[in-house]
Design a protein around this motif. Structure first.
Motif, PDB file in Angstrom:
ATOM      1  N   ILE A 242       0.830  -1.206   0.000  1.00 46.40           N
ATOM      2  CA  ILE A 242       0.000   0.000   0.000  1.00 46.40           C
ATOM      3  C   ILE A 242       0.862   1.253   0.000  1.00 46.40           C
ATOM      4  O   ILE A 242       0.436   2.314  -0.458  1.00 46.40           O
ATOM      5  CB  ILE A 242      -0.937  -0.013   1.247  1.00 46.40           C
ATOM      6  CG1 ILE A 242      -1.997   1.080   1.139  1.00 46.40           C
ATOM      7  CG2 ILE A 242      -0.150   0.146   2.536  1.00 46.40           C
ATOM      8  CD1 ILE A 242      -3.064   0.821   0.124  1.00 46.40           C
ATOM      9  N   ALA A 243       2.093   1.122   0.489  1.00 44.60           N
ATOM     10  CA  ALA A 243       3.015   2.263   0.608  1.00 44.60           C
ATOM     11  C   ALA A 243       3.774   2.428  -0.703  1.00 44.60           C
ATOM     12  O   ALA A 243       4.899   1.939  -0.871  1.00 44.60           O
ATOM     13  CB  ALA A 243       3.975   2.044   1.772  1.00 44.60           C
ATOM     14  N   THR A 244       3.173   3.124  -1.659  1.00 44.74           N
ATOM     15  CA  THR A 244       3.708   3.182  -3.019  1.00 44.74           C
ATOM     16  C   THR A 244       5.125   3.740  -3.085  1.00 44.74           C
ATOM     17  O   THR A 244       5.893   3.365  -3.979  1.00 44.74           O
ATOM     18  CB  THR A 244       2.796   4.036  -3.923  1.00 44.74           C
ATOM     19  OG1 THR A 244       2.654   5.348  -3.351  1.00 44.74           O
ATOM     20  CG2 THR A 244       1.428   3.400  -4.061  1.00 44.74           C
ATOM     21  N   ALA A 245       5.501   4.620  -2.172  1.00 43.42           N
ATOM     22  CA  ALA A 245       6.824   5.249  -2.221  1.00 43.42           C
ATOM     23  C   ALA A 245       7.952   4.254  -2.014  1.00 43.42           C
ATOM     24  O   ALA A 245       9.092   4.523  -2.410  1.00 43.42           O
ATOM     25  CB  ALA A 245       6.917   6.368  -1.189  1.00 43.42           C
ATOM     26  N   ILE A 246       7.653   3.110  -1.384  1.00 43.15           N
ATOM     27  CA  ILE A 246       8.706   2.112  -1.139  1.00 43.15           C
ATOM     28  C   ILE A 246       8.385   0.787  -1.838  1.00 43.15           C
ATOM     29  O   ILE A 246       8.875  -0.261  -1.446  1.00 43.15           O
ATOM     30  CB  ILE A 246       8.955   1.900   0.366  1.00 43.15           C
ATOM     31  CG1 ILE A 246       7.664   1.571   1.125  1.00 43.15           C
ATOM     32  CG2 ILE A 246       9.613   3.143   0.971  1.00 43.15           C
ATOM     33  CD1 ILE A 246       7.883   1.201   2.586  1.00 43.15           C
ATOM     34  N   ARG A 247       7.592   0.859  -2.884  1.00 39.50           N
ATOM     35  CA  ARG A 247       7.254  -0.335  -3.672  1.00 39.50           C
ATOM     36  C   ARG A 247       8.371  -0.570  -4.689  1.00 39.50           C
ATOM     37  O   ARG A 247       8.236  -0.329  -5.895  1.00 39.50           O
ATOM     38  CB  ARG A 247       5.901  -0.155  -4.352  1.00 39.50           C
ATOM     39  CG  ARG A 247       5.367  -1.411  -5.033  1.00 39.50           C
ATOM     40  CD  ARG A 247       4.129  -1.093  -5.826  1.00 39.50           C
ATOM     41  NE  ARG A 247       2.966  -0.848  -4.984  1.00 39.50           N
ATOM     42  CZ  ARG A 247       1.896  -0.139  -5.356  1.00 39.50           C
ATOM     43  NH1 ARG A 247       1.872   0.429  -6.550  1.00 39.50           N
ATOM     44  NH2 ARG A 247       0.877   0.018  -4.545  1.00 39.50           N
ATOM     45  N   ILE A 248       9.499  -1.044  -4.185  1.00 42.68           N
ATOM     46  CA  ILE A 248      10.710  -1.198  -4.993  1.00 42.68           C
ATOM     47  C   ILE A 248      11.330  -2.563  -4.684  1.00 42.68           C
ATOM     48  O   ILE A 248      11.511  -2.923  -3.524  1.00 42.68           O
ATOM     49  CB  ILE A 248      11.702  -0.051  -4.686  1.00 42.68           C
ATOM     50  CG1 ILE A 248      11.100   1.288  -5.141  1.00 42.68           C
ATOM     51  CG2 ILE A 248      13.050  -0.298  -5.360  1.00 42.68           C
ATOM     52  CD1 ILE A 248      11.886   2.503  -4.714  1.00 42.68           C
ATOM     53  N   GLY A 249      11.660  -3.298  -5.735  1.00 39.40           N
ATOM     54  CA  GLY A 249      12.151  -4.654  -5.548  1.00 39.40           C
ATOM     55  C   GLY A 249      13.644  -4.834  -5.712  1.00 39.40           C
ATOM     56  O   GLY A 249      14.188  -5.894  -5.385  1.00 39.40           O
ATOM     57  N   ASN A 250      14.331  -3.793  -6.215  1.00 41.75           N
ATOM     58  CA  ASN A 250      15.778  -3.895  -6.442  1.00 41.75           C
ATOM     59  C   ASN A 250      16.422  -2.544  -6.170  1.00 41.75           C
ATOM     60  O   ASN A 250      16.714  -1.784  -7.081  1.00 41.75           O
ATOM     61  CB  ASN A 250      16.053  -4.347  -7.879  1.00 41.75           C
ATOM     62  CG  ASN A 250      17.521  -4.650  -8.126  1.00 41.75           C
ATOM     63  OD1 ASN A 250      18.312  -4.782  -7.192  1.00 41.75           O
ATOM     64  ND2 ASN A 250      17.895  -4.751  -9.387  1.00 41.75           N
ATOM     65  N   PRO A 251      16.657  -2.204  -4.900  1.00 38.06           N
ATOM     66  CA  PRO A 251      17.128  -0.864  -4.543  1.00 38.06           C
ATOM     67  C   PRO A 251      18.462  -0.498  -5.186  1.00 38.06           C
ATOM     68  O   PRO A 251      19.404  -1.302  -5.177  1.00 38.06           O
ATOM     69  CB  PRO A 251      17.281  -0.936  -3.012  1.00 38.06           C
ATOM     70  CG  PRO A 251      16.439  -2.097  -2.592  1.00 38.06           C
ATOM     71  CD  PRO A 251      16.463  -3.063  -3.723  1.00 38.06           C
ATOM     72  N   ALA A 252      18.529   0.705  -5.727  1.00 39.66           N
ATOM     73  CA  ALA A 252      19.768   1.168  -6.357  1.00 39.66           C
ATOM     74  C   ALA A 252      20.891   1.320  -5.346  1.00 39.66           C
ATOM     75  O   ALA A 252      22.068   1.120  -5.679  1.00 39.66           O
ATOM     76  CB  ALA A 252      19.513   2.495  -7.064  1.00 39.66           C
ATOM     77  N   SER A 253      20.552   1.672  -4.112  1.00 41.74           N
ATOM     78  CA  SER A 253      21.574   1.866  -3.069  1.00 41.74           C
ATOM     79  C   SER A 253      21.627   0.670  -2.118  1.00 41.74           C
ATOM     80  O   SER A 253      21.798   0.823  -0.910  1.00 41.74           O
ATOM     81  CB  SER A 253      21.299   3.162  -2.299  1.00 41.74           C
ATOM     82  OG  SER A 253      21.388   4.286  -3.144  1.00 41.74           O
ATOM     83  N   TRP A 254      21.500  -0.510  -2.684  1.00 40.66           N
ATOM     84  CA  TRP A 254      21.503  -1.754  -1.897  1.00 40.66           C
ATOM     85  C   TRP A 254      22.744  -1.832  -1.015  1.00 40.66           C
ATOM     86  O   TRP A 254      22.669  -2.049   0.198  1.00 40.66           O
ATOM     87  CB  TRP A 254      21.456  -2.932  -2.857  1.00 40.66           C
ATOM     88  CG  TRP A 254      21.266  -4.293  -2.246  1.00 40.66           C
ATOM     89  CD1 TRP A 254      22.023  -4.882  -1.278  1.00 40.66           C
ATOM     90  CD2 TRP A 254      20.243  -5.236  -2.590  1.00 40.66           C
ATOM     91  NE1 TRP A 254      21.548  -6.136  -0.993  1.00 40.66           N
ATOM     92  CE2 TRP A 254      20.452  -6.384  -1.787  1.00 40.66           C
ATOM     93  CE3 TRP A 254      19.186  -5.238  -3.495  1.00 40.66           C
ATOM     94  CZ2 TRP A 254      19.642  -7.515  -1.871  1.00 40.66           C
ATOM     95  CZ3 TRP A 254      18.376  -6.355  -3.574  1.00 40.66           C
ATOM     96  CH2 TRP A 254      18.597  -7.480  -2.769  1.00 40.66           C
ATOM     97  N   HIS A 255      23.911  -1.638  -1.626  1.00 37.30           N
ATOM     98  CA  HIS A 255      25.172  -1.760  -0.880  1.00 37.30           C
ATOM     99  C   HIS A 255      25.255  -0.726   0.235  1.00 37.30           C
ATOM    100  O   HIS A 255      25.681  -1.034   1.361  1.00 37.30           O
ATOM    101  CB  HIS A 255      26.368  -1.613  -1.824  1.00 37.30           C
ATOM    102  CG  HIS A 255      27.684  -1.633  -1.117  1.00 37.30           C
ATOM    103  ND1 HIS A 255      28.231  -2.774  -0.566  1.00 37.30           N
ATOM    104  CD2 HIS A 255      28.563  -0.622  -0.844  1.00 37.30           C
ATOM    105  CE1 HIS A 255      29.390  -2.491   0.004  1.00 37.30           C
ATOM    106  NE2 HIS A 255      29.614  -1.192  -0.143  1.00 37.30           N
TER     107      HIS A 255
END
Length: 356
Positions: A242-255
């Motif tokens: 429901i929290a669209t701002a964090i609906r991300i499956g592969n974060p660019a800043s993972w490291h």
């Protein structure tokens, strides 16, 4: 008389990658409220002190403005003719506003049907060209990164893969330490593309290394259960929440997020949508602060942290609220009681108010 706030570059220029000759593009972002929240503290754990960093009070309603002022300032100085970003909403709104301020074009690529309308309306009103794709945020980011590689001199990419964005966002940690006179013991915040947890950790370390604080907080990041790649240690191909701002499956800043977690002795955990929505309502009703659902995961996580028994009396917690609640009014209405309708009669109003 104290000097008027002129934006975070003016305040922290010596700690940012901005040159003396650069024309600063600013909407006087930063200097957002750090509000003590005693009712929430009582709900989290006995004797703790809780402060809310309300970054929804930035000019476009989210923390993204911190990084955007630096990224667009540098882009203009380097001769960019336009900026581009992929977005779940807040980045598009911020990029569009700062591009308008700078007098350059903005292009935003968003997942079709998966962006809160409040955010999309901002981008459109600021004059950005909005491109919708049949895909998710991660696919949108791949597209804009590819086009940037093909046209590197004319187009500036302003997602958080741009280090200037991270540099600007670290100023929130500076402001917290300046306001408290110390770093908190714990910092709770949402994790989507993971740029913010990366930036906060950089800011806290910078202040500690400069001798301005004695320690750094434990960084407590929270992802939605349906979009929790860092928790599971693998990419989530079809993220949902429901929290669209964090609906991300592969974060660019993972490291960067993993580094912040490990170096600080913190954690990154998953929170389900039901708990996010409960915290969303509690935040608004207990403290009078309306934040978007992704922001509320900070409180949901802090409540879980308190329930775990890890907190001690005297611990100081800061919870970042990344975006204003008006970014996503549809979710607010859908999760609130419907208005009651009565005749326009004083007796009926008195009955409803239980005035006897």
């Amino acid at each position: 008389m104290s000097e008027a706030w002129a934006g975070l570059i003016a305040r922290y220029r010596s700690r940012l990658p901005v040159r003396a000759a650069d024309r600063v593009v600013t909407l006087h972002e930063g200097n957002t409220p750090l509000v003590r929240a005693d009712r929430l503290a009582a709900a989290i754990a006995p004797g703790v002190e809780v402060h809310l960093k309300i970054d929804g009070q930035n000019p476009t309603g989210s923390f993204k403005d911190r990084g955007m002022t630096v990224a667009v300032t540098r882009a203009v100085s380097e001769g960019a003719e336009a900026i581009i970003c992929a977005s779940t909403g807040n980045t598009s709104a911020s990029a569009a506003a700062y591009a308008a301020r700078a007098g350059i074009r903005a292009y935003v690529v968003v997942p079709r049907g998966k962006i809160a309308l409040g955010k999309l309306s901002q981008a459109v009103m600021h004059g950005a060209r909005v491109l919708q794709i049949d895909g998710n945020f991660d696919q949108a980011l791949t597209l804009v990164r590819d086009v940037k590689e093909r046209h590197p001199t004319k187009l500036a990419l302003v997602n958080s893969v741009n280090p200037d964005r991270i540099a600007g966002q670290k100023t929130a940690a500076f402001e917290i330490c300046d306001a408290l006179g110390r770093a908190p013991d714990y910092h709770c915040l949402p994790v989507g593309n993971a740029g913010n947890i990366t930036a906060y950790w950089a800011g806290y370390r910078e202040y500690r290394d400069a001798g301005l604080t004695e320690a750094c907080p434990r960084m407590m990041g929270y992802q939605a259960a349906g979009s929790a790649p860092l928790v599971h240690g693998r990419v989530v191909e079809d993220p949902s929440t429901i929290a669209t701002a964090i609906r991300i499956g592969n974060p660019a800043s993972w490291h960067g997020a993993v580094t912040a977690r490990d170096e600080s002795g913190g954690a990154i955990e998953a929170v389900d949508d039901e708990d996010i929505l409960a915290a969303y309502r509690l935040l608004a009703r207990a403290e009078g602060i309306f934040a978007e659902p992704a922001s509320a995961i900070s409180l949901a996580g802090a409540l879980r942290l308190g329930a775990s028994g890890r907190l001690r009396p005297g611990d100081v917690l800061v919870l970042t609220l990344t975006g204003h609640g008006l970014k996503d009014p549809d979710t607010a209405i859908a999760n609130s009681a419907a208005a009651t309708t009565i005749p326009a009669e004083v007796d009926r109003l008195a009955d409803f108010l239980e005035l006897g």
